[in-house]
Each structure stands twice: as C-alpha cells, then as structure tokens.
Design an enzyme around this catalytic site. Structure first.
Site, PDB file in Angstrom:
ATOM      1  N   GLU A  82       1.447   0.257  -4.918  1.00  0.00           N
ATOM      2  CA  GLU A  82       0.970   1.535  -5.423  1.00  0.00           C
ATOM      3  C   GLU A  82       2.175   2.470  -5.522  1.00  0.00           C
ATOM      4  O   GLU A  82       2.746   2.844  -4.504  1.00  0.00           O
ATOM      5  CB  GLU A  82      -0.043   2.141  -4.458  1.00  0.00           C
ATOM      6  CG  GLU A  82      -1.339   1.370  -4.363  1.00  0.00           C
ATOM      7  CD  GLU A  82      -2.322   2.044  -3.411  1.00  0.00           C
ATOM      8  OE1 GLU A  82      -3.463   2.268  -3.818  1.00  0.00           O
ATOM      9  OE2 GLU A  82      -1.940   2.350  -2.268  1.00  0.00           O
ATOM     10  N   ASP A  87       0.845  -1.183   0.000  1.00  0.00           N
ATOM     11  CA  ASP A  87       0.000   0.000   0.000  1.00  0.00           C
ATOM     12  C   ASP A  87       0.892   1.248   0.000  1.00  0.00           C
ATOM     13  O   ASP A  87       1.905   1.286   0.702  1.00  0.00           O
ATOM     14  CB  ASP A  87      -0.862  -0.037   1.270  1.00  0.00           C
ATOM     15  CG  ASP A  87      -1.917   1.043   1.300  1.00  0.00           C
ATOM     16  OD1 ASP A  87      -2.806   1.004   0.436  1.00  0.00           O
ATOM     17  OD2 ASP A  87      -1.851   1.915   2.183  1.00  0.00           O
TER      18      ASP A  87
END
Ligand code: CA
Length: 671
Positions: A379, A350
């Site tokens: 990400e 993340d």
C-alpha cells in the site's frame, strides 16, 4: 488495513536528503551500536543452546527458561553478559534445549521490564507469550526440499487472490474439515452440498496464480487458549513477526503444529501450481510500551515526535522506524526468513509508505537473491502523518524510485466502482460520468501515455509508474465494502442482474488492464459481507464465504474463469514496459462530455508477442446501451453482453456500429 492515498499533484524531490529523517527525540537512537549476525536471540547447535539479545541500553539482561509455554515459574534464570561493541547480551547452555520455552527480561531505568519472547521468536507457545525451542528440521512436510512455488517470468503474469483463512473455510457449505485452519487448503476433493468445488480445488478451477493470505504471523487479538469461542480478526495487530498465528493451527499449545501446518498449506498450494503471498505488517506493533520491540530495546524500533510521543502513521497507535539500521535489518531479515523457511513467494506490505524507499529496495534486492520470482508490493500510502520525510516514504508516487516494488492503484479502484469511503457513490462501471480519464490511468498502469491526460486524474496527477510491473490493479480487497456490497449500496433499487453485469464489467476492467490484477476472495461467486465495510473483527456470520453461492451465481463464476483464462492466454494484457504500452495500446477518441462511461481501445500489432494481431476492448459503464464504431474487418467475439470466451468463439462480426448492453464489456480480436 488501509486508507486511500491523498491526491498528490507532484512530488517535490529534495536534493539533499538527510541521512536520517527523524525528530529531535529520535536522534538519540542514531548512535546505537547494531548487530548484523544471523544468530540473534536463539541458536541451537552441537555446542548447545545460545541466546543473544540486542539491547544496547539495558543495564542488565536475563533469560528465563520454562518447561511449558503458558504456566508455571521458570525452572532456571540465566544472567547475560554484555558486548558493548554490538549492543548484545549473551548466555549459553551446553545442551540442546528442544522442547523448552524462554523469555528475555531487561533492566532499564533501574527497573526490570516485563518478560518478552523477544523479537525473533520463530516458534512460540500459546498466545505467543513465550518463545519455544524446537527442531525446525522436524517441521518439514514430505518432499519439502524439492518444494517450489510457480515460476514467474514477469510480475504482470501474476493473478492475485486475496483471502483470509476463516473466510475461505468456516461456512458449513465449504465441505472442508479443518475449518479456519492452515490445513483447510490442504484438503482436496471438497465440495458444496450441490457438488461445486471448494477450497484448493476451487482455486485451481478459477485459474488464479497466487493466493495472498491475510496476516498469518502470530497476531495479538485472538485468544489461542480458548478456541471453542474463537473470535475472528484480520490480524493487523502483530505480536510475533516470525512465527505463524496459533489460531490457524490445530493445536496452538504445541509450538511445532503451527509451523508444520503452515508449511503443509504452502506445499499443497505449490503442488497445485499456486504461489503464496504473505501480508506483512512491519509498520506498527499491536501494543506500544508492551510490544516486544519496546520490551527489548526501549524507544529504538518506533518513531516519535519531538516531544517523545509515539508517532502514529498507522493510526493504530505507533509506527516503526525502518530508517534505523537495526529495524531495517529486522524487516529485511524477517522477510528473508519467511521466504527461506516457509518458501513464501511474495509479500504484501501493509501501509508500505511508513517504510522508507531504501528499506523496500533492500527487501526486494535481498529476496531476489533467494528466489528471483518473489513478488513484493504494498500500500503506497500511510494512514496518518509521519516524522519520515515524504520524499523518503515508499509512497505510490515514489514507486519509480524503487526497484522491483509494486503498489496498489487506488486510481482504478475508486474510479471503477466509486469512492471507497462513500457507500452510495457510483463509479465508471456503475454509471457515474466524468471518471473516464482516471480509469484510463489504471488501464495504462499509471505509466506515461500520450493519450492519457493525467491532469484529469482523480487520485494522481502524474504518471507515477515507469513500468506496468509497478502497479497492482483492483476494485476491492478486504478493506471497505466488498464489491457485492458496494454494488448493492450504490445501485440500490436496481435489479440484481444489473449488479451482476456491473460486477463483470468492473472485474473485466481489472483483468484487461496493464499491471497485475488482484481480486478479493469470493467475489467470483458474489460473496457479500452483509454491508459491513470494516469487518476486521466481525463474526464468521459476516465474513465467511457462503459457498452455496457458487451454484446460485455459477454464471458469474464462469465469467471470472474466462477472465483468468483470457489473461493467461494473451500476453497483450500483460505488457512489461511503459514503451510497449505507449506504442501498442491506442485509445479511440471519444468525447466523454457527449458519450460518458464509454472507453474504447485497441491492443495493436501482436502486442507483447500476442497471437492476436489486434484486440479491441470497449467498456460501457452507463445504465443504458451505448454504441461504438469498430473498424471493418473480421473480428472474433471474445466478450459481449456479459458472456466471455477466451478462445473468441462467441461468434464473429464484421465491425461497424456495435451496441453494448448497459454495464458491459465488448472484447473483439483479429488474428
Ligand atoms: Ca496469536
């Protein structure tokens, strides 16, 4: 949780990267002694139970021992001894304390801080308040020693299915007994009232290779002591990084149950030939001062600005400091722990750009020593600014500076379905012109390609990937409107059959593009979230997948099945080098100003060893039929007008002018 990356025109690489990119305030942490042993916090062996807490600046430290995980006073408190050379505090007990619980406490600035289970608790009591001492050898399912995830030759062979435990099983139509639990995916033979397969059988039927489970470590927001009124959360609020979440177990008060049941889930998926990727959120903690990091080594694990305030690139209150030795080791060792103890096959980081590239490199390098098939992606952006210098961030634009790390392509995502933050914005697949070049960036997996003009790209202006194995392509995930809701909002007023056509087209682009395809659970049966774009704490009535949809949208499901089968059968869609893509993927010249929303390309000369000599792929994202010209020859029809046949038996054509229905893909093949 995620936002999109800002447009980056080019990266200016500084030649002299400082050893630590940090604020004035954070300079104090550089000189902290560190400890790299693997016995941090708890070790049980034949000589007893040993505690070792890393806390270089504590004035005193102690361990509180408890009979249970939640109530009562400590039955014993043990003072700890400091080892200045490595900053750790130690104490031991001569017996194996299985079944007991513990917390640490440090004295800092003259005051005893709150109790904490530490940062390395591998088993915890209810709500993760106290660490538990358990015998891990007793938590393994039968056959665990031989358990193994699917072999992965290249990461472009992986097909990712992103899912939340409750979404998959809470709806009554799932027919699953262990609703919202790890055990949900261990049940075979589950069906809807109309007899359609659900759960793990559904995953097998769909043909994905890996599930990506939303955060499954112990997170903060759901009250595990009150499961009757259980609330929903995505889980991006980490509490104990190295223990499974209690609300997904059948008994959160029994520290062994969450461990055992998560392993049983992994084993069941592995037995079904499906890998397990875990969503990990090392970039921030649920709380600031109250986090286990702060309660063990104040200041050290987080980044701060010059004025001492928490830096907050996560937009969740804080960000962690991967560039610091003890934090970097923590991330690396935690991921390794999940890979070894739980046989996890991949990690989705993340807000990965909060971490530095060196840390991510080390994560991938170390994981590969355990299992070379482990897939790491993340990400490639932050949610806000960070004290970490841009050229050190694991940004998507820096992906080629890392080894064996992939990033999400927001290029393809936003171009195909329309911008994520504007519900009514349409994309290439829903009739908006001008996005063709950005879609092409996705098709070639952001690698350099002689026919792609990156200057016209919407999100990126240069080919940031040097290999397709660095790119994960998708049109939707748990964040933002799911595909069905996005289509409903942006195509408001159109017939549902048009929306279904657009859904097929959007996912066809993902599944035929180079890179690794990624899909959000339930979209294969047109699941929606009732228009809620940020459903992180919405009730099950919003988030749970209604499996009755599988009968209603059976045609869509069959199409998705066709996409996974096509991709698996044809390596041309899974090339492994940028050179191969530049050589074998050839776009047809189309003037987008005259015929917008039309892309056509060929995969030539048995690309990547494909049995098919040439594959023609054409996308019509317009709301009207459009005609393309295919060179003359004998072509098998693989996909046309919303139908797909991975074997290419939808008929034959001699080429020439072929008209595509609105919002549809045409795929032809020659042997
Ligand atoms: Ca929890």
């Amino acid at each position: 949780m995620a936002l999109a990356a800002p447009v980056i025109v080019s990266m200016t690489l500084s030649s002299a990267i400082p050893a630590f990119a940090q604020s004035k305030f954070d300079e104090q942490f550089v000189s902290y002694p560190t400890y790299s042993g693997d016995d941090l916090e708890l070790l049980v062996d034949n000589s007893g139970t040993h505690f070792r807490l890393w806390s270089p600046k504590a004035q005193e430290a102690r361990v509180n021992l408890y009979e249970n995980g939640h109530t009562g006073k400590p039955y014993k408190t043990l003072p700890m001894k400091f080892e200045a050379s490595n900053g750790t505090w130690t104490t031991s007990q001569p017996e194996k304390l299985y079944g007991k619980f513990y917390t640490f406490q440090i004295k800092y600035d003259g005051k005893w801080k709150d109790e904490t289970p530490g940062v390395w608790a591998k088993a915890v009591g209810v709500n993760g308040e106290r660490a538990a001492i358990i015998d891990f050898s007793k938590t393994n399912p039968e056959g665990w020693a031989a358990d193994k995830g699917p072999a992965v030759k290249n990461f472009s062979d992986v097909i990712v299915y992103e899912m939340h435990h409750r979404d998959m099983s809470m709806h009554p139509s799932s027919g699953i007994a262990n609703k919202g639990k790890f055990l949900a995916l261990t049940e075979d033979g589950t069906v809807t009232p109309l007899g359609e397969k659900t759960g793990i059988d559904h995953l097998k039927e769909l043909g994905i290779t890996h599930v990506h489970i939303l955060p499954s470590y112990d997170y903060n927001s759901v009250d595990e002591a009150n499961l009757q009124t259980n609330t929903y959360n995505w889980g991006y609020d980490p509490l104990n990084y190295n223990a499974p979440e209690g609300s997904y177990s059948t008994n959160p008060s029994d520290p062994e149950s969450r461990v055992k049941e998560m392993k049983e889930m992994v084993k069941a998926l592995h037995d079904a030939g499906i890998g397990v990727i875990m969503d990990v959120v090392y970039n921030h903690t649920a709380e600031n001062d109250g986090s286990n990091f702060e309660l063990t080594a104040p200041g050290y694990y987080h980044r701060h600005w010059d004025n001492g305030k928490y830096a907050d690139a996560s937009a969740c209150g804080n960000e962690t400091a991967s560039e610091r030795k003890q934090m970097r080791d923590y991330i690396v060792n935690s991921a390794k722990y999940w890979a070894k103890e739980y046989h996890i096959d991949g990690f989705r980081f993340d807000l990965m750009a909060i971490h530095d590239t060196e840390t991510m490199d080390e994560v991938a390098r170390e994981l590969k020593k355990i299992n070379p098939d482990i897939f790491v992606y993340g990400e490639g952006w932050t949610a806000a600014d960070s004290p970490l210098a841009k050229d050190r961030r694991a940004l998507k634009e820096n992906v080629s500076k890392m080894t064996d790390i992939a990033v999400f392509s927001d290029d393809l995502r936003d171009a195909v379905k329309g911008h994520y933050s504007d519900a009514s914005d349409r994309g290439f697949a829903t009739g908006k012109p001008g996005l063709e070049e950005t879609v092409k960036i996705g098709i070639v997996a952001a690698t350099p390609h002689p026919q792609v003009d990156y200057k016209k790209g919407n999100n990126s202006k240069f080919p940031y990937a040097t290999s397709p194995e660095m790119i994960v392509n998708y049109v939707s995930c748990h964040d933002d409107l799911c595909l069905t809701d996005k289509l409903r909002k942006s195509m408001a007023g159109e017939l549902e059959e048009n929306l279904l056509d657009a859904a097929k087209l959007a996912q066809t682009i993902v599944f035929t593009s180079q890179g690794t395809p990624f899909m959000f659970s339930g979209e294969e049966i047109f699941r929606d979230k009732k228009g809620v774009h940020n459903s992180y704490m919405s009730p099950d009535s919003i988030n749970a997948i209604d499996w009755n949809n599988k009968s209603k949208y059976r045609d869509l499901f069959d199409y998705y099945k066709g996409l996974t089968a096509l991709r698996k059968a044809h390596p041309a869609f899974r090339m492994t080098s940028a050179d191969d893509i530049a050589k074998h993927l050839v776009f047809d010249k189309i003037d987008s100003s005259k015929t917008p929303n039309l892309i056509s390309y060929s995969l030539k000369d048995n690309a990547n060893g494909d049995a098919w000599k040439e594959i023609k792929v054409v996308f019509n994202g317009a709301s009207v039929p459009q005609t393309t010209t295919v060179k003359k020859g004998n072509w098998m029809i693989v996909a046309q007008d919303g139908k797909i046949s991975p074997e290419g038996d939808l008929g034959v054509t001699k080429g020439g002018k072929i008209t595509l229905a609105p919002y549809s893909a045409l795929i032809l093949a020659q042997e």
